[in-house]
Design a protein around this motif. Structure first.
Motif, PDB file in Angstrom:
ATOM      1  N   ILE A   1       0.840  -1.198   0.000  1.00 50.23           N
ATOM      2  CA  ILE A   1       0.000   0.000   0.000  1.00 50.23           C
ATOM      3  C   ILE A   1       0.873   1.246   0.000  1.00 50.23           C
ATOM      4  O   ILE A   1       0.649   2.191  -0.778  1.00 50.23           O
ATOM      5  N   MET A   2       1.882   1.246   0.849  1.00 54.42           N
ATOM      6  CA  MET A   2       2.748   2.418   0.935  1.00 54.42           C
ATOM      7  C   MET A   2       3.589   2.590  -0.330  1.00 54.42           C
ATOM      8  O   MET A   2       3.815   3.713  -0.779  1.00 54.42           O
ATOM      9  N   LEU A   3       4.045   1.481  -0.922  1.00 50.97           N
ATOM     10  CA  LEU A   3       4.797   1.589  -2.174  1.00 50.97           C
ATOM     11  C   LEU A   3       3.940   2.198  -3.273  1.00 50.97           C
ATOM     12  O   LEU A   3       4.419   3.035  -4.058  1.00 50.97           O
ATOM     13  N   ASN A   4       2.686   1.812  -3.329  1.00 48.53           N
ATOM     14  CA  ASN A   4       1.792   2.417  -4.318  1.00 48.53           C
ATOM     15  C   ASN A   4       1.587   3.897  -4.046  1.00 48.53           C
ATOM     16  O   ASN A   4       1.518   4.702  -4.983  1.00 48.53           O
ATOM     17  N   GLN A   5       1.510   4.276  -2.778  1.00 50.09           N
ATOM     18  CA  GLN A   5       1.396   5.703  -2.464  1.00 50.09           C
ATOM     19  C   GLN A   5       2.661   6.449  -2.887  1.00 50.09           C
ATOM     20  O   GLN A   5       2.578   7.562  -3.421  1.00 50.09           O
ATOM     21  N   LEU A   6       3.824   5.839  -2.674  1.00 47.14           N
ATOM     22  CA  LEU A   6       5.072   6.479  -3.104  1.00 47.14           C
ATOM     23  C   LEU A   6       5.106   6.644  -4.622  1.00 47.14           C
ATOM     24  O   LEU A   6       5.571   7.676  -5.126  1.00 47.14           O
ATOM     25  N   LYS A   7       4.608   5.650  -5.356  1.00 41.91           N
ATOM     26  CA  LYS A   7       4.562   5.774  -6.813  1.00 41.91           C
ATOM     27  C   LYS A   7       3.636   6.910  -7.236  1.00 41.91           C
ATOM     28  O   LYS A   7       3.910   7.591  -8.219  1.00 41.91           O
ATOM     29  N   ILE A   8       2.563   7.131  -6.479  1.00 40.69           N
ATOM     30  CA  ILE A   8       1.674   8.255  -6.755  1.00 40.69           C
ATOM     31  C   ILE A   8       2.390   9.561  -6.440  1.00 40.69           C
ATOM     32  O   ILE A   8       2.408  10.494  -7.244  1.00 40.69           O
ATOM     33  N   ILE A   9       2.978   9.636  -5.259  1.00 47.94           N
ATOM     34  CA  ILE A   9       3.651  10.863  -4.813  1.00 47.94           C
ATOM     35  C   ILE A   9       4.741  11.274  -5.800  1.00 47.94           C
ATOM     36  O   ILE A   9       4.868  12.446  -6.147  1.00 47.94           O
ATOM     37  N   PHE A  10       5.549  10.304  -6.248  1.00 46.29           N
ATOM     38  CA  PHE A  10       6.675  10.608  -7.125  1.00 46.29           C
ATOM     39  C   PHE A  10       6.349  10.429  -8.603  1.00 46.29           C
ATOM     40  O   PHE A  10       7.229  10.590  -9.453  1.00 46.29           O
ATOM     41  N   ASP A  11       5.076  10.115  -8.903  1.00 53.10           N
ATOM     42  CA  ASP A  11       4.596   9.970 -10.272  1.00 53.10           C
ATOM     43  C   ASP A  11       5.550   9.106 -11.097  1.00 53.10           C
ATOM     44  O   ASP A  11       6.120   9.549 -12.103  1.00 53.10           O
ATOM     45  N   CYS A  12       5.732   7.861 -10.630  1.00 52.30           N
ATOM     46  CA  CYS A  12       6.747   7.020 -11.263  1.00 52.30           C
ATOM     47  C   CYS A  12       6.281   5.584 -11.487  1.00 52.30           C
ATOM     48  O   CYS A  12       7.100   4.660 -11.460  1.00 52.30           O
ATOM     49  N   PHE A  13       4.997   5.368 -11.721  1.00 52.26           N
ATOM     50  CA  PHE A  13       4.500   4.010 -11.960  1.00 52.26           C
ATOM     51  C   PHE A  13       5.239   3.340 -13.114  1.00 52.26           C
ATOM     52  O   PHE A  13       5.729   2.218 -12.985  1.00 52.26           O
ATOM     53  N   GLY A  14       5.315   4.020 -14.248  1.00 45.51           N
ATOM     54  CA  GLY A  14       5.946   3.443 -15.433  1.00 45.51           C
ATOM     55  C   GLY A  14       7.422   3.169 -15.232  1.00 45.51           C
ATOM     56  O   GLY A  14       7.924   2.103 -15.607  1.00 45.51           O
ATOM     57  N   GLU A  15       8.117   4.115 -14.631  1.00 51.72           N
ATOM     58  CA  GLU A  15       9.549   3.954 -14.401  1.00 51.72           C
ATOM     59  C   GLU A  15       9.832   2.774 -13.483  1.00 51.72           C
ATOM     60  O   GLU A  15      10.777   2.011 -13.701  1.00 51.72           O
ATOM     61  N   VAL A  16       9.015   2.606 -12.469  1.00 52.74           N
ATOM     62  CA  VAL A  16       9.206   1.484 -11.539  1.00 52.74           C
ATOM     63  C   VAL A  16       9.006   0.164 -12.285  1.00 52.74           C
ATOM     64  O   VAL A  16       9.800  -0.769 -12.124  1.00 52.74           O
ATOM     65  N   GLU A  17       7.965   0.068 -13.092  1.00 55.14           N
ATOM     66  CA  GLU A  17       7.725  -1.169 -13.846  1.00 55.14           C
ATOM     67  C   GLU A  17       8.895  -1.484 -14.772  1.00 55.14           C
ATOM     68  O   GLU A  17       9.314  -2.636 -14.885  1.00 55.14           O
ATOM     69  N   GLU A  18       9.447  -0.459 -15.433  1.00 53.69           N
ATOM     70  CA  GLU A  18      10.599  -0.665 -16.311  1.00 53.69           C
ATOM     71  C   GLU A  18      11.796  -1.177 -15.531  1.00 53.69           C
ATOM     72  O   GLU A  18      12.502  -2.093 -15.973  1.00 53.69           O
ATOM     73  N   ARG A  19      12.047  -0.601 -14.355  1.00 59.86           N
ATOM     74  CA  ARG A  19      13.185  -1.032 -13.533  1.00 59.86           C
ATOM     75  C   ARG A  19      12.975  -2.447 -13.006  1.00 59.86           C
ATOM     76  O   ARG A  19      13.926  -3.220 -12.903  1.00 59.86           O
TER      77      ARG A  19
END
Length: 92
Positions: A58-76
């Protein structure tokens, strides 16, 4: 994560603020570490690990929202999994 969960997480971030949620992410990661250590000592309390994994996700998803990095995380994630599989293959 579905759209409703995304909306709900955005509401949580809007309510508490991104700084507080970043601190909460740190706390939840710490609690997961403690649960894993306890399991390794006792080989019991798997349900505690399940709860803590849920909290961390849950918190990791919130961090992806905060830092607007869903796509970048998936690529990494893709890159790191492939790299590790290559390491395994090279060591066999």
């Amino acid at each position: 994560m579905n759209q409703e969960q995304l909306r709900q997480l955005c509401k949580i971030i809007d309510t508490y603020g991104s700084d507080k949620q970043q601190n909460q992410a740190i706390e939840e990661c710490s609690e997961l570490i403690k649960a894993i250590c306890k399991y390794k000592r006792t080989l019991d309390h798997v349900e505690d690990i399940v709860d803590e994994i849920a909290d961390v996700e849950i918190m990791l998803n919130q961090l992806k929202i905060i830092f607007d990095c869903f796509g970048e995380v998936e690529e990494r994630i893709d890159f790191k999994i492939k790299r590790q599989l290559e390491r395994i293959s090279n060591n066999q």
